[in-house]
Write a protein that holds these residues in place. Structure first.
Motif, PDB file in Angstrom:
ATOM      1  N   PRO A  94       5.388 -22.592  -7.401  1.00  0.00           N
ATOM      2  CA  PRO A  94       5.586 -24.016  -7.096  1.00  0.00           C
ATOM      3  C   PRO A  94       6.875 -24.333  -6.345  1.00  0.00           C
ATOM      4  CG  PRO A  94       6.310 -23.569  -9.320  1.00  0.00           C
ATOM      5  CD  PRO A  94       5.803 -22.251  -8.766  1.00  0.00           C
ATOM      6  N   GLU A  95       7.654 -23.315  -5.974  1.00  0.00           N
ATOM      7  CA  GLU A  95       8.981 -23.577  -5.394  1.00  0.00           C
ATOM      8  C   GLU A  95       8.890 -24.424  -4.136  1.00  0.00           C
ATOM      9  OE1 GLU A  95      12.536 -20.995  -5.938  1.00  0.00           O
ATOM     10  OE2 GLU A  95      11.998 -20.389  -3.914  1.00  0.00           O
ATOM     11  N   GLY A  96       9.844 -25.339  -3.986  1.00  0.00           N
ATOM     12  CA  GLY A  96       9.876 -26.263  -2.846  1.00  0.00           C
ATOM     13  C   GLY A  96      10.191 -27.661  -3.353  1.00  0.00           C
ATOM     14  N   TRP A  97       9.543 -28.669  -2.783  1.00  0.00           N
ATOM     15  CA  TRP A  97       9.686 -30.011  -3.337  1.00  0.00           C
ATOM     16  C   TRP A  97       8.317 -30.631  -3.590  1.00  0.00           C
ATOM     17  CZ3 TRP A  97       7.142 -33.398  -0.296  1.00  0.00           C
ATOM     18  CH2 TRP A  97       7.174 -33.254   1.097  1.00  0.00           C
ATOM     19  N   LEU A  98       8.306 -31.596  -4.485  1.00  0.00           N
ATOM     20  CA  LEU A  98       7.074 -32.289  -4.834  1.00  0.00           C
ATOM     21  C   LEU A  98       7.308 -33.788  -4.811  1.00  0.00           C
ATOM     22  CD1 LEU A  98       4.084 -32.007  -5.943  1.00  0.00           C
ATOM     23  CD2 LEU A  98       5.096 -32.417  -8.201  1.00  0.00           C
ATOM     24  N   GLU A  99       6.478 -34.487  -4.073  1.00  0.00           N
ATOM     25  CA  GLU A  99       6.502 -35.950  -4.024  1.00  0.00           C
ATOM     26  C   GLU A  99       5.463 -36.467  -5.013  1.00  0.00           C
ATOM     27  OE1 GLU A  99       8.271 -39.374  -2.140  1.00  0.00           O
ATOM     28  OE2 GLU A  99       8.573 -37.278  -1.580  1.00  0.00           O
ATOM     29  N   ILE A 100       5.898 -37.256  -5.986  1.00  0.00           N
ATOM     30  CA  ILE A 100       4.979 -37.845  -6.966  1.00  0.00           C
ATOM     31  C   ILE A 100       4.489 -39.169  -6.399  1.00  0.00           C
ATOM     32  CG2 ILE A 100       4.703 -38.600  -9.356  1.00  0.00           C
ATOM     33  CD1 ILE A 100       7.215 -36.891 -10.001  1.00  0.00           C
ATOM     34  N   THR A 101       3.245 -39.211  -5.983  1.00  0.00           N
ATOM     35  CA  THR A 101       2.740 -40.366  -5.240  1.00  0.00           C
ATOM     36  C   THR A 101       1.917 -41.341  -6.061  1.00  0.00           C
ATOM     37  OG1 THR A 101       0.816 -39.055  -4.534  1.00  0.00           O
ATOM     38  CG2 THR A 101       2.736 -39.080  -3.068  1.00  0.00           C
ATOM     39  N   TYR A 102       1.534 -40.919  -7.273  1.00  0.00           N
ATOM     40  CA  TYR A 102       0.794 -41.832  -8.158  1.00  0.00           C
ATOM     41  C   TYR A 102       0.956 -41.356  -9.599  1.00  0.00           C
ATOM     42  CZ  TYR A 102      -2.923 -44.583 -10.288  1.00  0.00           C
ATOM     43  OH  TYR A 102      -3.622 -45.452 -11.091  1.00  0.00           O
ATOM     44  N   VAL A 103       1.239 -42.292 -10.506  1.00  0.00           N
ATOM     45  CA  VAL A 103       1.314 -41.975 -11.931  1.00  0.00           C
ATOM     46  C   VAL A 103       0.823 -43.177 -12.730  1.00  0.00           C
ATOM     47  CG1 VAL A 103       2.749 -41.317 -13.887  1.00  0.00           C
ATOM     48  CG2 VAL A 103       3.353 -40.516 -11.617  1.00  0.00           C
ATOM     49  N   ASP A 104      -0.119 -42.937 -13.634  1.00  0.00           N
ATOM     50  CA  ASP A 104      -0.443 -43.928 -14.648  1.00  0.00           C
ATOM     51  C   ASP A 104      -0.574 -43.192 -15.983  1.00  0.00           C
ATOM     52  OD1 ASP A 104      -3.023 -42.836 -14.837  1.00  0.00           O
ATOM     53  OD2 ASP A 104      -3.956 -44.425 -13.639  1.00  0.00           O
ATOM     54  N   ALA A 105      -1.149 -43.833 -16.976  1.00  0.00           N
ATOM     55  CA  ALA A 105      -1.189 -43.240 -18.306  1.00  0.00           C
ATOM     56  C   ALA A 105      -2.060 -41.998 -18.390  1.00  0.00           C
ATOM     57  CB  ALA A 105      -1.665 -44.278 -19.325  1.00  0.00           C
ATOM     58  N   SER A 106      -2.976 -41.813 -17.456  1.00  0.00           N
ATOM     59  CA  SER A 106      -3.918 -40.697 -17.563  1.00  0.00           C
ATOM     60  C   SER A 106      -4.009 -39.817 -16.324  1.00  0.00           C
ATOM     61  CB  SER A 106      -5.328 -41.230 -17.872  1.00  0.00           C
ATOM     62  OG  SER A 106      -5.788 -42.068 -16.811  1.00  0.00           O
ATOM     63  N   LEU A 107      -3.443 -40.233 -15.195  1.00  0.00           N
ATOM     64  CA  LEU A 107      -3.629 -39.487 -13.948  1.00  0.00           C
ATOM     65  C   LEU A 107      -2.323 -39.419 -13.173  1.00  0.00           C
ATOM     66  CD1 LEU A 107      -6.183 -38.233 -12.501  1.00  0.00           C
ATOM     67  CD2 LEU A 107      -6.100 -40.238 -11.008  1.00  0.00           C
ATOM     68  N   ARG A 108      -2.127 -38.268 -12.511  1.00  0.00           N
ATOM     69  CA  ARG A 108      -0.939 -38.085 -11.668  1.00  0.00           C
ATOM     70  C   ARG A 108      -1.345 -37.383 -10.380  1.00  0.00           C
ATOM     71  NH1 ARG A 108       2.934 -33.833 -11.575  1.00  0.00           N
ATOM     72  NH2 ARG A 108       2.168 -32.981 -13.541  1.00  0.00           N
ATOM     73  N   ILE A 109      -0.772 -37.823  -9.274  1.00  0.00           N
ATOM     74  CA  ILE A 109      -1.032 -37.217  -7.969  1.00  0.00           C
ATOM     75  C   ILE A 109       0.296 -36.822  -7.341  1.00  0.00           C
ATOM     76  CG2 ILE A 109      -1.967 -37.575  -5.642  1.00  0.00           C
ATOM     77  CD1 ILE A 109      -3.879 -39.625  -6.832  1.00  0.00           C
ATOM     78  N   GLY A 110       0.327 -35.643  -6.722  1.00  0.00           N
ATOM     79  CA  GLY A 110       1.535 -35.184  -6.055  1.00  0.00           C
ATOM     80  C   GLY A 110       1.213 -34.512  -4.737  1.00  0.00           C
ATOM     81  N   ARG A 111       2.197 -34.481  -3.857  1.00  0.00           N
ATOM     82  CA  ARG A 111       2.087 -33.798  -2.561  1.00  0.00           C
ATOM     83  C   ARG A 111       3.325 -32.924  -2.402  1.00  0.00           C
ATOM     84  NH1 ARG A 111      -1.464 -36.342   1.295  1.00  0.00           N
ATOM     85  NH2 ARG A 111      -2.477 -38.204   0.433  1.00  0.00           N
ATOM     86  N   ASP A 112       3.126 -31.656  -1.986  1.00  0.00           N
ATOM     87  CA  ASP A 112       4.278 -30.761  -1.871  1.00  0.00           C
ATOM     88  C   ASP A 112       4.698 -30.557  -0.427  1.00  0.00           C
ATOM     89  OD1 ASP A 112       2.518 -28.929  -0.748  1.00  0.00           O
ATOM     90  OD2 ASP A 112       2.582 -27.519  -2.427  1.00  0.00           O
ATOM     91  N   ASP A 113       5.754 -29.765  -0.238  1.00  0.00           N
ATOM     92  CA  ASP A 113       6.314 -29.540   1.092  1.00  0.00           C
ATOM     93  C   ASP A 113       5.420 -28.664   1.963  1.00  0.00           C
ATOM     94  OD1 ASP A 113       8.248 -26.613   0.633  1.00  0.00           O
ATOM     95  OD2 ASP A 113       7.065 -27.574  -0.914  1.00  0.00           O
TER      96      ASP A 113
END
Length: 267
Positions: free
Chosen positions: A238-257
């Motif tokens: 997973p090394e690099g960076w991660l942008e957390i683009t969506y978070v709620d109580a049950s779901l999370r979305i991220g985009r990496d470098d």
């Protein structure tokens, strides 16, 4: 319970229509304040990782009349819920996308991801890491294992890929990725690849990730992967960076470098 009592006190006996007065703005303000206090209590109370169950949130909002009093909020929640339902439907039958998906399906998923990101209720997640901490299960990723990679790792014949979990320890600033495997043969056994990493806040929505260590257990599974261990680690590192683009109580979305999308649900 406090919210229920507050609501009871605010409800007045019905009076004839000609004598109805417009609702006092103080009542709405008091109810919103009580909701905030209740949420704060639960964040540090009995529910893990700072979350209340979704059903509890909905019951509290409906009993207080907040949804009716705030049609804009209700509309946003309804919109996000519908997009999530469409997204989960699109994800059916593709095994998290790990072995590739048709381009049309991939485009459909990415369009839904963008729509959901536009409804993000927490645009500054690294300022509220208690909402990010805990255990998450991967339900979709644009990372794929295809062709010679899949063959070299034996994922075509006698090794199958199980759940992929991510455990985020906010207090320690660590993330542990666990990728489970099932090996078929004379003796069926299960194992996992565990990758430990550290993260540091880089912005209101981004974290920098540094690889720490990795292990494969049990030893039989390590023997199967030993020859191509670097290849395996290169896929899931997973090394690099991660942008957390969506978070709620049950779901999370991220985009990496590297341009990858990750969709995870709270486990």
């Amino acid at each position: 319970m406090r919210l229920a009592k507050m609501t009871t006190k605010l409800v007045q006996p019905p009076i004839p229509a000609p004598h109805l007065a417009p609702p006092s703005p103080n009542i709405s303000k008091m109810m919103k304040t009580q909701r905030a206090l209740s949420a704060t209590h639960h964040r540090f109370g009995h529910y893990p990782s700072g979350f209340r169950p979704i059903s509890t949130v909905k019951v509290a909002e409906e009993s207080s009349g907040l949804i009716e009093d705030n049609p804009d909020i209700a509309g946003e929640e309804s919109r996000a819920d519908q997009i999530k339902a469409d997204l989960y439907e699109a994800l059916q039958g593709i095994n998290r996308g790990i072995f590739g998906v048709p381009s049309a399906k991939k485009s459909e998923i990415e369009d839904l991801v963008k729509l959901l990101e536009s409804q993000n209720p927490l645009p500054d997640p690294t300022l509220h890491l208690e909402k990010v901490g805990g255990c998450w299960k991967l339900v979709y990723s644009t990372i794929t294992i295809l062709g010679s990679k899949r063959t070299k790792l034996g994922l075509r014949d006698f090794i199958t890929l199980g759940d992929s979990l991510q455990i985020i320890d906010v207090a320690e600033g660590k993330a542990v990725n666990v990728i489970k495997f099932n090996a078929r043969g004379l003796n069926l056994f299960n194992g996992q690849l565990t990758i430990e990493a550290s993260f540091k806040i880089a912005s209101k929505s981004r974290v920098d990730i540094s690889y720490n260590s990795s292990t494969i257990t049990p030893e039989q599974l390590m023997n199967l992967f030993r020859k191509n261990y670097d290849l395996l680690l290169g896929i899931f590192n997973p090394e690099g960076w991660l942008e957390i683009t969506y978070v709620d109580a049950s779901l999370r979305i991220g985009r990496d470098d590297k341009g990858n999308i990750f969709i995870l649900e709270r486990s």
